[in-house]
Every structure is written in structure tokens, then in C-alpha cells.
Write a protein that holds these residues in place. Structure first.
Motif, PDB file in Angstrom:
ATOM      1  N   UNK A  87       0.627  -1.087  -0.211  1.00  0.00           N
ATOM      2  CA  UNK A  87      -0.117   0.079   0.356  1.00  0.00           C
ATOM      3  C   UNK A  87       0.742   1.362  -0.216  1.00  0.00           C
ATOM      4  N   UNK A  88       1.526   1.451   1.210  1.00  0.00           N
ATOM      5  CA  UNK A  88       2.896   2.454   0.998  1.00  0.00           C
ATOM      6  C   UNK A  88       3.225   2.929  -0.263  1.00  0.00           C
ATOM      7  N   UNK A  89       4.143   1.600  -0.433  1.00  0.00           N
ATOM      8  CA  UNK A  89       5.137   0.988  -2.039  1.00  0.00           C
ATOM      9  C   UNK A  89       3.975   1.808  -3.456  1.00  0.00           C
ATOM     10  N   UNK A  90       2.820   1.614  -3.355  1.00  0.00           N
ATOM     11  CA  UNK A  90       2.006   1.963  -4.678  1.00  0.00           C
ATOM     12  C   UNK A  90       1.571   3.223  -4.499  1.00  0.00           C
ATOM     13  N   UNK A 185      10.951   1.827   2.412  1.00  0.00           N
ATOM     14  CA  UNK A 185       9.560   1.572   1.933  1.00  0.00           C
ATOM     15  C   UNK A 185       9.212   2.557   1.281  1.00  0.00           C
ATOM     16  N   UNK A 186       9.292   4.101   1.957  1.00  0.00           N
ATOM     17  CA  UNK A 186       8.539   5.582   1.957  1.00  0.00           C
ATOM     18  C   UNK A 186       9.966   6.329   1.126  1.00  0.00           C
ATOM     19  N   UNK A 187      11.145   5.887   0.924  1.00  0.00           N
ATOM     20  CA  UNK A 187      12.210   6.509   0.796  1.00  0.00           C
ATOM     21  C   UNK A 187      12.059   5.840  -1.104  1.00  0.00           C
ATOM     22  N   UNK A 328      -0.043  12.820   1.506  1.00  0.00           N
ATOM     23  CA  UNK A 328       0.159  13.585   2.424  1.00  0.00           C
ATOM     24  C   UNK A 328       0.013  12.249   3.866  1.00  0.00           C
ATOM     25  N   UNK A 329      -1.012  12.010   3.325  1.00  0.00           N
ATOM     26  CA  UNK A 329      -1.141  10.686   4.586  1.00  0.00           C
ATOM     27  C   UNK A 329      -0.450  10.091   4.280  1.00  0.00           C
ATOM     28  N   UNK A 330       0.081   8.645   3.280  1.00  0.00           N
ATOM     29  CA  UNK A 330       0.774   7.764   3.851  1.00  0.00           C
ATOM     30  C   UNK A 330       2.517   8.075   4.176  1.00  0.00           C
ATOM     31  N   UNK A 331       3.041   9.263   4.244  1.00  0.00           N
ATOM     32  CA  UNK A 331       3.831  10.453   4.205  1.00  0.00           C
ATOM     33  C   UNK A 331       3.673  10.333   5.869  1.00  0.00           C
ATOM     34  N   UNK A 332       2.575  10.811   6.985  1.00  0.00           N
ATOM     35  CA  UNK A 332       1.840  10.937   7.994  1.00  0.00           C
ATOM     36  C   UNK A 332       2.259   9.636   8.431  1.00  0.00           C
ATOM     37  N   UNK A 333       1.642   8.841   8.351  1.00  0.00           N
ATOM     38  CA  UNK A 333       1.775   7.424   8.835  1.00  0.00           C
ATOM     39  C   UNK A 333       3.205   6.655   9.000  1.00  0.00           C
TER      40      UNK A 333
END
Length: 450
Positions: A87-90, A185-187, A328-333
Motif C-alpha cells: 500500500x505504501x509503495x504503490x 519503503x517510503x524512500x 500526505x497521508x502515507x507520509x504522515x502514517x
């Protein structure tokens, strides 16, 4: 179609609220039943009930147990955790790819990080102030138990600044191997998204694959949350109160109650005030619509589990742009864990005070800095914040045997506090998202004010 979807959405929210209320009632009922059976010498009856409903079947004591509530809760939580990395990756890759204007992307990223940091500072300040007040009143002067030291001694010391290094994986498969490496994963996702953005049409086939994968993930999570979520929430809440009861909460009721009250009050104040001061929007509209996300976070105890519901609420009800929300939301998570920072202020102050250490205001400032660094790299999974308490203790040099015993006590009683901090995390993500959308003039105010 819009009204039908709205009714369906309200139906799911109603089910979650009923599941939460029912879980509390059933859990407290079993808690009282357990105390009565123990007091009357019928331990065998409670053992039978525990093995049938609540027992963790993965441990040695669980051999021969059924653990119905445990199984349902774990299947749901594992099902949610299964989707965290993809989810985060995509979603983040597509968000970076969709923002074609690099200036706009930098502006959104800067405003998002600024909002997260501002709420971090607010949470840390009020957490420090109230924890110091409670400590000064003598409410943290408790008698520590003498057992459970060995478990905490196995935890290694950790420098919070290592989060910066660990955010860049040396091997891409390492980032996807565990839910504990979400920052990595975010990076990776940001890197993929930026490259897709630059390549344009050449990267269209990969972009379509990611979009298809996103559809599959969203369908899977919608089914899991809508159909399985209410039943699982009922089982999770019931088991929490039936298992973690009076004997755990009594020795440190001051810590648990003061931390939970502070977390709930901050959730209902700093975000509405922040939205009003930053955007002029009606803060009560925000609170009313985002409340279900807080309830879901309280029930599941996982920021990642709330991401799909938070995303739908921000886009469908708060009028936020899908483009900005997807960033914003995946980064904030991943990095906005200010609820954990507030909890750390109480937990570390409680542990240090119970171990005979005089916590001064200057110590609280250092604690806040260490906690913010540690919280930003905390995985978005249950109990991770409790584990990171030792990071702050280690950074402060408070690792005596008495501190380790205090830490063991907090680990035993911290489940309710962990649940209470999640609404502060996930609603903070939504508040920052609303502020960024308003600053970018991409919020649908008609939908927001409905």
C-alpha cells in the motif's frame, strides 16, 4: 450513487461504533467475572473460559486452547499488516508520479513536514507540561514489582539518529521484507515516483501496473475493513479488557489515566485549533467527520490499518484533493507519530520517577527531542511505540535495574495507552492534509462544509 455510498459508509461507521461499545461491555463483563471467580476459588472455571475465548494459541500455554477471540483478532490484524508495504509503495509512488510540477511537489512536501513538525512540538510541549505536573503532585510515586527484569535487559541500546541512516536501505529487498522498515519503503517509493515523473511516457507501462495494483489493494482493504472489521474490533476490545485488567492497571493507574486523558484532550483540541488558525475552516466539521477514523485507530491500534479509511474520509467527506492526499497521508502514517511522543513523556517520566530519578524540566526537553527522532522512525504497527520507550531511556542514560523494572511494568500495563495514542496520530495526518489542501487552494469547501 453518492447518497447510496454515503449510507453504506454510515452503516460501516455505525457497525464499528456498536462493535466498540459491545466490546467494552463484554470485556468489562469478563473482567468482573474473572475477579469474582478468582476471589471465590474457581480459577479452573476462568482457565476454561480463557482457553476457549482469549488464550494466545501461539505460546506454550496455548497448547490445547481454542482462543476464538484471539484468532479472529489476529487474522484481521495480520490481514491489514499484509497490505502495509504494498500500500505504501504503490500509493506513494503514484502520488509522486501524479504531481507533475516539481515546484508544487516541493511545496506540498515542505508544508506537510512543517505541519507534522508543528503538531509534534505542540504534543511534546503539552505532554511534558502535564507529565511534570502529575509527577510534581506525587502521583508517580509507586512501588515497583521485583520481577520481570530479564525481558527488558535483552533490548539493545539504540541511537535515535540511526533512523536517518536506516531510512536508505542498502538492498531493496530488505525494505520490503518486514513491516518494521516502512520508512525505507517510503524512500524507495519516493525514488520510484520521481523517476516515473521524469521519464513520462516511457514509464507508462510501469505506471499502469502500479495503478492496477493499487485497485487490487484498495478492493482487498475495503472488503477487510467493511466486512471483517466490526467483528474483529469487537473481539480485540473484548479480549483487551478481559486479559489486561485490574491487576495490571492498579499499580500505575495514575500513569494510565493521566496519559489517556491527555491524549484524548489533545486530539480534540490541537487539531481543530490548528485547522482554524491555519485555514479559517470550521473545525467542528472536521472533528465530526474524522471521528470514525479515530475510533478505528483506537480499536485496531495501528496507523497503517487506518490509512484506507482515512484516505476515503479526507477525499469523500473533507473535500481534499486525491493527488495531495495520496502524498500526505502515507507520509504522515510513516513519520507523524506525535501520539507516541506524548506517551513517551508520561512513560519515561513515570519510569524515572518510580526508579528514584528526579526528572527536571531540562530533562524533559532532551526527552522530547529524543522521542521525536525515535517516533519518526517507529513502524506503523501495534505496540511499536511501547518498544521505543527504551530508546528514550537509553538516550537519557536511565538504564539502571530499577528503570528496567519500571519499563517492564509499563510494558505490562501500556495497552490502553497505546490504543489512546492512535487517534492523535491518524487524526493528525488528516488535519495536516486538510491544511495543506487549503493552502494549495485544492480543498472542496462545499463538500467540507456539508
Amino acid at each position: 450513487m453518492g447518497k447510496a455510498g454515503e449510507k453504506a459508509s454510515m452503516s460501516v461507521v455505525k457497525k464499528m461504533m456498536l462493535a466498540l461499545a459491545g466490546g467494552l461491555a463484554v470485556g468489562i463483563g469478563f473482567l468482573l467475572l474473572r475477579e469474582q471467580l478468582m476471589a471465590s476459588g474457581h480459577e479452573g472455571t476462568w482457565t476454561l473460559i480463557n482457553k476457549l475465548l482469549f488464550q494466545d494459541i501461539t505460546v506454550a500455554d496455548g497448547v490445547g486452547a481454542v482462543g476464538i477471540f484471539y484468532i479472529v483478532g489476529q487474522i484481521f490484524m495480520r490481514g491489514l499488516q499484509l497490505a502495509i508495504v504494498p500500500l505504501v509503495l504503490v500509493s506513494l509512488s503514484l502520488a509522486m508520479c501524479s504531481i507533475s510540477n516539481s515546484t508544487k511537489l516541493g511545496r506540498i512536501a515542505g508544508r506537510s513536514l512543517g505541519g507534522f513538525f508543528a503538531f509534534y512540538v505542540c504534543g511534546a510541549f503539552f505532554g511534558c507540561a502535564i507529565a511534570y505536573l502529575v509527577k510534581s503532585l506525587g502521583l508517580f510515586n509507586v512501588t515497583l514489582p521485583s520481577e520481570a527484569v530479564m525481558e527488558t535487559q535483552t533490548i539493545d541500546a539504540f541511537n535515535p539518529l540511526a533512523v536517518v541512516v536506516n531510512a536508505v536501505p542498502s538492498n531493496i529487498t530488505e525494505a520490503f521484507r518486514t513491516n518494521n522498515s516502512i520508512l525505507a519503503v517510503v524512500v524507495v517509493a519516493i525514488g520510484i515516483g520521481l523517476c516515473l515523473n521524469q521519464l513520462g511516457e516511457k514509464a507508462e507501462p510501469l505506471k499502469k501496473v502500479l495503478e492496477s495494483a493499487n485497485e487490487v489493494i484498495q478492493l482487498y482493504l475495503t472488503f477487510l475493513i467493511n466486512k471483517v472489521g466490526p467483528i474483529a474490533i469487537f473481539c480485540l476490545i473484548s479480549r483487551t479488557f478481559a486479559i489486561y485488567g485490574i491487576e495490571y492497571l492498579a499499580p500505575a493507574a495514575a500513569y494510565v489515566v493521566s496519559a489517556m486523558l491527555t491524549l484524548f484532550v489533545l486530539t480534540a483540541t490541537i487539531y481543530p485549533v490548528g485547522i482554524y488558525l491555519s485555514t479559517g475552516l470550521n473545525p467542528m466539521k472536521f472533528l465530526k467527520k474524522i471521528a470514525k477514523v479515530g475510533v478505528f485507530g483506537f480499536s485496531t491500534n495501528s496507523s497503517a490499518a487506518c490509512l484506507p479509511l482515512n484516505t476515503r474520509t479526507c477525499i469523500d467527506e473533507l473535500g481534499c484533493s486525491e493527488e495531495i492526499t495520496s502524498f500526505v497521508l502515507p507520509t504522515g502514517m510513516t513519520i507523524n507519530m506525535n501520539g507516541i511522543t506524548v506517551m513517551h513523556m508520561f512513560a519515561v517520566t513515570f519510569i524515572a520517577t518510580s526508579a528514584g530519578i528526579n526528572v527536571r524540566p531540562a530533562d524533559l526537553i532532551v526527552m522530547a527531542f529524543l522521542s521525536i527522532c525515535a517516533s519518526a522512525g517507529t513502524p506503523a504497527i501495534p505496540i511499536a511505540g511501547t518498544t521505543m520507550i527504551f530508546t528514550v531511556l537509553s538516550g537519557m542514560g536511565w538504564t539502571t535495574e530499577a528503570c528496567l523494572i519500571g519499563y517492564a511494568l509499563v510494558v505490562a500495563i501500556n495497552r490502553p495507552v497505546e490504543m489512546a495514542l492512535l487517534p492523535l496520530n491518524v487524526i493528525g495526518d488528516a488535519a495536516t492534509n486538510v491544511i495543506v489542501n487549503a493552502k494549495e487552494k485544492e480543498i472542496d469547501q462545499t463538500r467540507y462544509n456539508q
